[in-house]
Design a protein around this motif. Structure first.
Motif, PDB file in Angstrom:
ATOM      1  N   ASN A 142       0.824  -1.218   0.000  1.00 53.73           N
ATOM      2  CA  ASN A 142       0.000   0.000   0.000  1.00 53.73           C
ATOM      3  C   ASN A 142       0.854   1.262   0.000  1.00 53.73           C
ATOM      4  O   ASN A 142       0.526   2.252  -0.646  1.00 53.73           O
ATOM      5  CB  ASN A 142      -0.946   0.007   1.208  1.00 53.73           C
ATOM      6  CG  ASN A 142      -2.079  -0.981   1.045  1.00 53.73           C
ATOM      7  OD1 ASN A 142      -2.321  -1.488  -0.035  1.00 53.73           O
ATOM      8  ND2 ASN A 142      -2.772  -1.293   2.134  1.00 53.73           N
ATOM      9  N   LEU A 145       2.133   1.833  -3.518  1.00 51.42           N
ATOM     10  CA  LEU A 145       1.069   2.354  -4.395  1.00 51.42           C
ATOM     11  C   LEU A 145       0.875   3.848  -4.144  1.00 51.42           C
ATOM     12  O   LEU A 145       0.740   4.638  -5.086  1.00 51.42           O
ATOM     13  CB  LEU A 145      -0.255   1.617  -4.150  1.00 51.42           C
ATOM     14  CG  LEU A 145      -0.309   0.113  -4.448  1.00 51.42           C
ATOM     15  CD1 LEU A 145      -1.753  -0.386  -4.394  1.00 51.42           C
ATOM     16  CD2 LEU A 145       0.290  -0.224  -5.804  1.00 51.42           C
ATOM     17  N   GLU A 146       0.876   4.223  -2.874  1.00 56.18           N
ATOM     18  CA  GLU A 146       0.682   5.631  -2.490  1.00 56.18           C
ATOM     19  C   GLU A 146       1.845   6.487  -2.987  1.00 56.18           C
ATOM     20  O   GLU A 146       1.656   7.534  -3.594  1.00 56.18           O
ATOM     21  CB  GLU A 146       0.592   5.689  -0.952  1.00 56.18           C
ATOM     22  CG  GLU A 146       0.271   7.041  -0.373  1.00 56.18           C
ATOM     23  CD  GLU A 146      -1.218   7.373  -0.433  1.00 56.18           C
ATOM     24  OE1 GLU A 146      -1.509   8.570  -0.278  1.00 56.18           O
ATOM     25  OE2 GLU A 146      -2.045   6.479  -0.644  1.00 56.18           O
ATOM     26  N   TYR A 149       1.817   6.757  -6.844  1.00 57.30           N
ATOM     27  CA  TYR A 149       0.541   7.206  -7.441  1.00 57.30           C
ATOM     28  C   TYR A 149      -0.074   6.127  -8.328  1.00 57.30           C
ATOM     29  O   TYR A 149      -0.538   6.386  -9.430  1.00 57.30           O
ATOM     30  CB  TYR A 149       0.729   8.507  -8.247  1.00 57.30           C
ATOM     31  CG  TYR A 149       1.308   9.626  -7.422  1.00 57.30           C
ATOM     32  CD1 TYR A 149       0.545  10.270  -6.454  1.00 57.30           C
ATOM     33  CD2 TYR A 149       2.629  10.027  -7.603  1.00 57.30           C
ATOM     34  CE1 TYR A 149       1.085  11.290  -5.677  1.00 57.30           C
ATOM     35  CE2 TYR A 149       3.174  11.050  -6.830  1.00 57.30           C
ATOM     36  CZ  TYR A 149       2.392  11.670  -5.863  1.00 57.30           C
ATOM     37  OH  TYR A 149       2.931  12.672  -5.090  1.00 57.30           O
ATOM     38  N   LEU A 150      -0.067   4.897  -7.824  1.00 52.19           N
ATOM     39  CA  LEU A 150      -0.689   3.795  -8.565  1.00 52.19           C
ATOM     40  C   LEU A 150      -2.083   3.550  -7.996  1.00 52.19           C
ATOM     41  O   LEU A 150      -2.291   3.614  -6.785  1.00 52.19           O
ATOM     42  CB  LEU A 150       0.154   2.518  -8.438  1.00 52.19           C
ATOM     43  CG  LEU A 150       1.520   2.560  -9.137  1.00 52.19           C
ATOM     44  CD1 LEU A 150       2.339   1.335  -8.751  1.00 52.19           C
ATOM     45  CD2 LEU A 150       1.373   2.640 -10.650  1.00 52.19           C
ATOM     46  N   GLU A 151      -3.014   3.264  -8.879  1.00 53.15           N
ATOM     47  CA  GLU A 151      -4.411   3.067  -8.480  1.00 53.15           C
ATOM     48  C   GLU A 151      -4.642   1.614  -8.098  1.00 53.15           C
ATOM     49  O   GLU A 151      -4.511   0.714  -8.925  1.00 53.15           O
ATOM     50  CB  GLU A 151      -5.316   3.468  -9.663  1.00 53.15           C
ATOM     51  CG  GLU A 151      -6.752   3.705  -9.294  1.00 53.15           C
ATOM     52  CD  GLU A 151      -6.945   4.647  -8.112  1.00 53.15           C
ATOM     53  OE1 GLU A 151      -7.518   4.190  -7.115  1.00 53.15           O
ATOM     54  OE2 GLU A 151      -6.520   5.820  -8.193  1.00 53.15           O
ATOM     55  N   LYS A 152      -4.989   1.403  -6.819  1.00 52.50           N
ATOM     56  CA  LYS A 152      -5.160   0.031  -6.310  1.00 52.50           C
ATOM     57  C   LYS A 152      -6.188  -0.760  -7.126  1.00 52.50           C
ATOM     58  O   LYS A 152      -5.978  -1.925  -7.450  1.00 52.50           O
ATOM     59  CB  LYS A 152      -5.593   0.100  -4.849  1.00 52.50           C
ATOM     60  CG  LYS A 152      -5.390  -1.185  -4.093  1.00 52.50           C
ATOM     61  CD  LYS A 152      -5.657  -0.990  -2.618  1.00 52.50           C
ATOM     62  CE  LYS A 152      -5.148  -2.179  -1.817  1.00 52.50           C
ATOM     63  NZ  LYS A 152      -5.284  -1.950  -0.381  1.00 52.50           N
ATOM     64  N   ASN A 153      -7.305  -0.123  -7.450  1.00 52.48           N
ATOM     65  CA  ASN A 153      -8.366  -0.821  -8.181  1.00 52.48           C
ATOM     66  C   ASN A 153      -7.909  -1.301  -9.556  1.00 52.48           C
ATOM     67  O   ASN A 153      -8.346  -2.339 -10.037  1.00 52.48           O
ATOM     68  CB  ASN A 153      -9.604   0.071  -8.331  1.00 52.48           C
ATOM     69  CG  ASN A 153     -10.312   0.225  -7.001  1.00 52.48           C
ATOM     70  OD1 ASN A 153     -10.201  -0.644  -6.143  1.00 52.48           O
ATOM     71  ND2 ASN A 153     -11.017   1.321  -6.811  1.00 52.48           N
ATOM     72  N   GLU A 154      -7.024  -0.531 -10.176  1.00 51.77           N
ATOM     73  CA  GLU A 154      -6.528  -0.924 -11.508  1.00 51.77           C
ATOM     74  C   GLU A 154      -5.637  -2.163 -11.426  1.00 51.77           C
ATOM     75  O   GLU A 154      -5.495  -2.910 -12.387  1.00 51.77           O
ATOM     76  CB  GLU A 154      -5.761   0.237 -12.150  1.00 51.77           C
ATOM     77  CG  GLU A 154      -6.677   1.347 -12.641  1.00 51.77           C
ATOM     78  CD  GLU A 154      -5.901   2.530 -13.193  1.00 51.77           C
ATOM     79  OE1 GLU A 154      -4.726   2.344 -13.588  1.00 51.77           O
ATOM     80  OE2 GLU A 154      -6.470   3.641 -13.206  1.00 51.77           O
ATOM     81  N   LYS A 156      -5.996  -4.569  -9.102  1.00 45.22           N
ATOM     82  CA  LYS A 156      -6.712  -5.700  -8.488  1.00 45.22           C
ATOM     83  C   LYS A 156      -6.865  -6.890  -9.423  1.00 45.22           C
ATOM     84  O   LYS A 156      -6.829  -8.034  -8.995  1.00 45.22           O
ATOM     85  CB  LYS A 156      -8.092  -5.246  -8.010  1.00 45.22           C
ATOM     86  CG  LYS A 156      -8.078  -4.767  -6.577  1.00 45.22           C
ATOM     87  CD  LYS A 156      -9.468  -4.507  -6.056  1.00 45.22           C
ATOM     88  CE  LYS A 156      -9.388  -4.051  -4.586  1.00 45.22           C
ATOM     89  NZ  LYS A 156     -10.579  -3.332  -4.171  1.00 45.22           N
TER      90      LYS A 156
END
Length: 202
Positions: A142, A145-146, A149-154, A156
């Motif tokens: 996490n 990702l933060e 600037y990566l989108e967690k949902n993308e 998944k």
């Protein structure tokens, strides 16, 4: 992928020595990712082994947890490494264990439980530059990702290899700069080591 094949690939990367020394523990992923020629590892890195008693395999005395790392087949350096440390002081152990796998161009991130939550540092050590960061988001994944600037949902929908590829690709391009401090200065700035069982990242 067969175990032999996985080992053959690891043997031609920066992971080879670490694997032979028995340092790559509890892998969620250890082998080829989805990117051609890349081998990834997610698990724990043993930093200090406990003395062996007869044939009894004992857990290591010190580990770097939640490790995410990748190497390229035919290259002797780790391109990317990230992990969780209970204390900043163990940056030295990570650097000494990784030693010949580190390069000036690699991207190495260590999230430390006793760094001021508002601070981020760059720490040169063993010819490499480490990003020493506080842990805010509970897990290294996490945090990365933060930071990137990566989108967690993308991510998944991707498998373990795909997730690691996305993080590694972004990490390798990471070029933000923070205050540069020496390892000794970091030791003076770090806070007390917290109880590892309290609010422990899972």
């Amino acid at each position: 992928m067969t175990e032999t094949l996985a080992h053959k690939e690891i043997d031609d990367t920066a992971f080879a020595r670490l694997e032979h020394e028995g340092r790559l523990l509890n892998p969620v992923l250890k082998g080829l990712t989805n990117k051609f020629g890349r081998v990834g590892f997610r698990g724990e890195l043993a930093l200090r082994f406990a003395p062996k008693l007869a044939d009894e395999a004992r857990p290591p005395e010190l580990t770097c947890n939640q490790v995410m790392a990748c190497a390229t087949i035919g290259h002797k350096y780790l391109a990317f490494f990230a992990g969780y440390l209970l204390s900043f002081e163990h940056l030295k152990d990570v650097a000494e264990v990784l030693s010949d796998t580190l390069s000036a161009g690699g991207k190495y991130f260590l999230f430390c439980n006793n760094i001021d939550l508002s601070e981020r540092y760059q720490v040169p050590y063993k010819g490499a530059m480490f990003y020493a960061l506080p842990i805010l988001e509970s897990t290294v994944y996490n945090e990365m990702l933060e930071l990137l600037y990566l989108e967690k949902n993308e991510l998944k929908k991707k498998d373990s290899g795909g997730k690691l590829d996305a993080v590694a690709d972004a990490a390798i391009k990471f070029d933000e700069t923070f205050d540069t401090i020496t390892y000794s200065e970091g030791l003076e700035l770090m806070g007390p080591v917290r109880n590892p069982n309290e609010n422990r990242p899972v």
